[in-house]
Design a protein around this motif. Sequence first.
Motif, PDB file in Angstrom:
ATOM      1  N   ALA A   1       1.314  -1.160   0.057  1.00 24.79           N
ATOM      2  CA  ALA A   1      -0.256  -0.023   0.182  1.00 24.79           C
ATOM      3  C   ALA A   1       0.788   1.208  -0.119  1.00 24.79           C
ATOM      4  CB  ALA A   1      -0.807   0.198   1.601  1.00 24.79           C
ATOM      5  N   ARG A   2       1.883   1.133   0.710  1.00 25.55           N
ATOM      6  CA  ARG A   2       2.829   2.172   0.938  1.00 25.55           C
ATOM      7  C   ARG A   2       3.510   2.693  -0.454  1.00 25.55           C
ATOM      8  NH1 ARG A   2       7.885   3.453   5.679  1.00 25.55           N
ATOM      9  NH2 ARG A   2       7.841   4.715   5.245  1.00 25.55           N
ATOM     10  N   PHE A   3       3.466   1.587  -1.868  1.00 19.95           N
ATOM     11  CA  PHE A   3       4.698   1.970  -2.214  1.00 19.95           C
ATOM     12  C   PHE A   3       3.138   2.430  -3.547  1.00 19.95           C
ATOM     13  CE2 PHE A   3       7.692   1.051   0.352  1.00 19.95           C
ATOM     14  CZ  PHE A   3       9.162   1.975   0.218  1.00 19.95           C
ATOM     15  N   ASP A   4       2.342   2.183  -3.580  1.00 25.44           N
ATOM     16  CA  ASP A   4       1.399   2.542  -4.650  1.00 25.44           C
ATOM     17  C   ASP A   4       1.686   0.223  -5.439  1.00 25.44           C
ATOM     18  OD1 ASP A   4       0.314   4.765  -3.274  1.00 25.44           O
ATOM     19  OD2 ASP A   4       2.245   5.553  -4.923  1.00 25.44           O
ATOM     20  N   LEU A   5       1.452  -0.409  -4.995  1.00 23.20           N
ATOM     21  CA  LEU A   5       1.513  -1.220  -5.204  1.00 23.20           C
ATOM     22  C   LEU A   5       0.373  -2.742  -5.226  1.00 23.20           C
ATOM     23  CD1 LEU A   5       5.509  -1.426  -5.366  1.00 23.20           C
ATOM     24  CD2 LEU A   5       3.873  -1.521  -7.152  1.00 23.20           C
ATOM     25  N   THR A   6      -0.990  -1.923  -4.521  1.00 22.93           N
ATOM     26  CA  THR A   6      -1.328  -2.807  -3.667  1.00 22.93           C
ATOM     27  C   THR A   6      -2.457  -4.076  -4.992  1.00 22.93           C
ATOM     28  OG1 THR A   6      -2.052  -2.189  -1.830  1.00 22.93           O
ATOM     29  CG2 THR A   6      -3.608  -3.249  -2.812  1.00 22.93           C
ATOM     30  N   ASP A   7      -2.228  -3.039  -6.523  1.00 19.56           N
ATOM     31  CA  ASP A   7      -3.374  -3.595  -7.425  1.00 19.56           C
ATOM     32  C   ASP A   7      -2.645  -4.335  -8.441  1.00 19.56           C
ATOM     33  OD1 ASP A   7      -5.604  -1.983  -6.996  1.00 19.56           O
ATOM     34  OD2 ASP A   7      -5.181  -0.326  -8.489  1.00 19.56           O
ATOM     35  N   ALA A   8      -1.430  -4.086  -7.909  1.00 20.69           N
ATOM     36  CA  ALA A   8      -0.270  -5.873  -8.832  1.00 20.69           C
ATOM     37  C   ALA A   8       0.012  -6.433  -8.293  1.00 20.69           C
ATOM     38  CB  ALA A   8       0.821  -4.748  -9.853  1.00 20.69           C
ATOM     39  N   ALA A   9      -0.354  -7.055  -6.754  1.00 17.09           N
ATOM     40  CA  ALA A   9       0.112  -7.357  -5.843  1.00 17.09           C
ATOM     41  C   ALA A   9       0.235  -8.875  -5.803  1.00 17.09           C
ATOM     42  CB  ALA A   9      -0.033  -7.667  -4.069  1.00 17.09           C
ATOM     43  N   GLU A  10      -0.833  -9.203  -6.260  1.00 18.73           N
ATOM     44  CA  GLU A  10      -1.288 -10.773  -7.231  1.00 18.73           C
ATOM     45  C   GLU A  10       0.160 -11.146  -8.491  1.00 18.73           C
ATOM     46  OE1 GLU A  10      -1.473 -11.964  -4.428  1.00 18.73           O
ATOM     47  OE2 GLU A  10      -2.745 -10.224  -3.384  1.00 18.73           O
ATOM     48  N   ARG A  11       0.089 -10.601  -8.923  1.00 26.53           N
ATOM     49  CA  ARG A  11       1.089 -10.657  -9.802  1.00 26.53           C
ATOM     50  C   ARG A  11       2.818 -10.952 -10.387  1.00 26.53           C
ATOM     51  NH1 ARG A  11       0.846  -5.061 -13.248  1.00 26.53           N
ATOM     52  NH2 ARG A  11       2.179  -5.328 -14.150  1.00 26.53           N
ATOM     53  N   PRO A  12       2.890 -12.007 -10.625  1.00 31.70           N
ATOM     54  CA  PRO A  12       4.296 -12.084 -11.146  1.00 31.70           C
ATOM     55  C   PRO A  12       4.774 -10.891 -11.171  1.00 31.70           C
ATOM     56  CG  PRO A  12       3.158 -13.877 -12.529  1.00 31.70           C
ATOM     57  CD  PRO A  12       2.303 -12.578 -12.227  1.00 31.70           C
ATOM     58  N   VAL A  13       6.246 -10.405 -10.820  1.00 32.32           N
ATOM     59  CA  VAL A  13       7.378  -9.845 -10.302  1.00 32.32           C
ATOM     60  C   VAL A  13       7.467  -9.693 -12.150  1.00 32.32           C
ATOM     61  CG1 VAL A  13       9.324  -8.494 -10.111  1.00 32.32           C
ATOM     62  CG2 VAL A  13       7.610 -10.301  -8.426  1.00 32.32           C
ATOM     63  N   GLY A  14       7.747 -10.391 -13.271  1.00 32.26           N
ATOM     64  CA  GLY A  14       8.556 -10.381 -14.634  1.00 32.26           C
ATOM     65  C   GLY A  14       7.699  -9.834 -15.334  1.00 32.26           C
ATOM     66  N   THR A  15       6.536  -9.512 -14.773  1.00 33.14           N
ATOM     67  CA  THR A  15       5.301  -8.575 -16.216  1.00 33.14           C
ATOM     68  C   THR A  15       5.407  -7.112 -14.825  1.00 33.14           C
ATOM     69  OG1 THR A  15       3.501  -8.549 -13.886  1.00 33.14           O
ATOM     70  CG2 THR A  15       3.315 -10.395 -15.699  1.00 33.14           C
ATOM     71  N   TYR A  16       6.424  -6.817 -14.484  1.00 36.74           N
ATOM     72  CA  TYR A  16       6.431  -5.251 -13.549  1.00 36.74           C
ATOM     73  C   TYR A  16       6.567  -4.198 -14.201  1.00 36.74           C
ATOM     74  CZ  TYR A  16       4.454  -6.665  -8.675  1.00 36.74           C
ATOM     75  OH  TYR A  16       3.825  -6.814  -8.059  1.00 36.74           O
ATOM     76  N   SER A  17       6.942  -3.092 -14.407  1.00 35.58           N
ATOM     77  CA  SER A  17       7.455  -2.374 -15.325  1.00 35.58           C
ATOM     78  C   SER A  17       8.431  -2.078 -14.074  1.00 35.58           C
ATOM     79  CB  SER A  17       6.511  -0.866 -15.407  1.00 35.58           C
ATOM     80  OG  SER A  17       6.569  -0.287 -14.098  1.00 35.58           O
ATOM     81  N   GLY A  18       9.415  -1.216 -14.686  1.00 30.04           N
ATOM     82  CA  GLY A  18      11.097  -0.549 -14.667  1.00 30.04           C
ATOM     83  C   GLY A  18      11.063  -0.126 -13.256  1.00 30.04           C
ATOM     84  N   GLY A  19       9.707   0.689 -13.702  1.00 25.87           N
ATOM     85  CA  GLY A  19       9.662   1.459 -12.090  1.00 25.87           C
ATOM     86  C   GLY A  19       8.659   0.663 -10.800  1.00 25.87           C
ATOM     87  N   MET A  20       7.815   0.073 -11.109  1.00 29.77           N
ATOM     88  CA  MET A  20       7.069  -0.539  -9.940  1.00 29.77           C
ATOM     89  C   MET A  20       8.510  -1.748  -9.754  1.00 29.77           C
ATOM     90  SD  MET A  20       3.958  -1.729 -12.347  1.00 29.77           S
ATOM     91  CE  MET A  20       3.116  -2.739 -11.841  1.00 29.77           C
ATOM     92  N   ARG A  21       9.051  -2.261 -10.376  1.00 27.21           N
ATOM     93  CA  ARG A  21      10.175  -3.568  -9.990  1.00 27.21           C
ATOM     94  C   ARG A  21      10.782  -2.357  -8.475  1.00 27.21           C
ATOM     95  NH1 ARG A  21      13.222  -7.693 -14.008  1.00 27.21           N
ATOM     96  NH2 ARG A  21      10.980  -7.707 -15.412  1.00 27.21           N
ATOM     97  N   ARG A  22      11.711  -1.679  -8.961  1.00 28.45           N
ATOM     98  CA  ARG A  22      12.309  -0.026  -8.575  1.00 28.45           C
ATOM     99  C   ARG A  22      11.491  -0.334  -6.790  1.00 28.45           C
ATOM    100  NH1 ARG A  22      17.151  -1.980  -7.888  1.00 28.45           N
ATOM    101  NH2 ARG A  22      18.317  -0.313  -8.219  1.00 28.45           N
ATOM    102  N   ARG A  23       9.862  -0.054  -7.034  1.00 25.56           N
ATOM    103  CA  ARG A  23       9.438  -0.152  -5.875  1.00 25.56           C
ATOM    104  C   ARG A  23       9.508  -0.301  -5.043  1.00 25.56           C
ATOM    105  NH1 ARG A  23       5.492   2.575  -8.983  1.00 25.56           N
ATOM    106  NH2 ARG A  23       4.021   2.108  -8.245  1.00 25.56           N
ATOM    107  N   LEU A  24       9.082  -1.865  -5.039  1.00 27.69           N
ATOM    108  CA  LEU A  24       9.308  -3.345  -4.846  1.00 27.69           C
ATOM    109  C   LEU A  24      10.418  -3.364  -4.278  1.00 27.69           C
ATOM    110  CD1 LEU A  24       7.189  -5.471  -4.455  1.00 27.69           C
ATOM    111  CD2 LEU A  24       8.216  -6.966  -6.165  1.00 27.69           C
ATOM    112  N   ASP A  25      11.598  -3.433  -4.754  1.00 30.38           N
ATOM    113  CA  ASP A  25      12.809  -3.297  -3.682  1.00 30.38           C
ATOM    114  C   ASP A  25      13.435  -2.223  -2.834  1.00 30.38           C
ATOM    115  OD1 ASP A  25      15.376  -4.826  -4.816  1.00 30.38           O
ATOM    116  OD2 ASP A  25      15.777  -3.503  -5.491  1.00 30.38           O
TER     117      ASP A  25
END
Length: 323
Positions: free
Chosen positions: A124-148
Amino acid sequence: MHDDTTAIEAEALRKRYGDTDALAGLDLTVPAGTVCGLLGPNGAGKSTAVRVLTTLLRPDAGTARVAGVDVLRHPGRVRARIGLVGQHTALDEVLSGRQNLVLFGRLHHLGGARARARAAELLARFDLTDAAERPVGTYSGGMRRRLDLAASLILDPPVLFLDEPTTGLDPRARAQVWDAVRRLVADGTTVLLTTQYLEEADQLAHTIRVVAAGRVIAAGTPEQLKTALGGDRVDVVLTRADDLDRAVRVVGAAVAATPLVDAAGLRLSVGVSGRVAALGAVLRALDDAGLTAADVVVRRPTLDEVFLKLTGGHRHTAVKVSA
């Protein structure tokens, strides 16, 4: 003696690889709740300093404390108080974003329930809740960095090390990471940032340390470094390439300084003192010489210009700007 308002402090750190001094007496102080930008050319010692401060590398000499703990005497206690985001993401691309964070929580000995709760908080803090159940391999570069970034904060550490965190990201993704870092600092986190992007340091850092040949050669806020080392500049953009040589002579004579020339851009730039008077002198000189300019502006120097001036040579003289 340690000061509770200081989150990172290092004194006379040295590390040698063969005949090369990666660190040659590096000193560093970072106040709690601030961003310190550590800048320098490739091979300057930035990443080595981060590895020492994060207990991944033992220095040959010197002392360091992070979050009030001696790095050499109590490395385990230091690791419990820091987060580290390296140049490459440390995520499993097959797992979902939520599964990655739960895994990191379990690796940090959080119980299953607490790991799942912490993962939900960070998503929630990094605005990733909507993508939480998706494989990280489908994330954009910015989303991966925020998850990191989220993974580095599983234990809510007071100190975060970011080693070139936005390398390879597009401008939009980089801006998203910047926003995430600003929110962390607003909540009290201390950040040591190494970056090759001077604009990034200008945007995020409260203080900057420029490193070359393994030691700090300049220190201060971005504005202090610009003022002390760059001065104001007058830029002139011409309309005709044939006017360039004459404009260099005319402008140089008007302000008693030698302009830098960008022939391809029909641009010349000159350092000045007394910005208003200098701008007036340049405008009058161009008018008297019958030279037409597409644009004439007075501006502050960029951090890129300060950086190039400081690191352009092989010999470095330390410059201290009072913060």
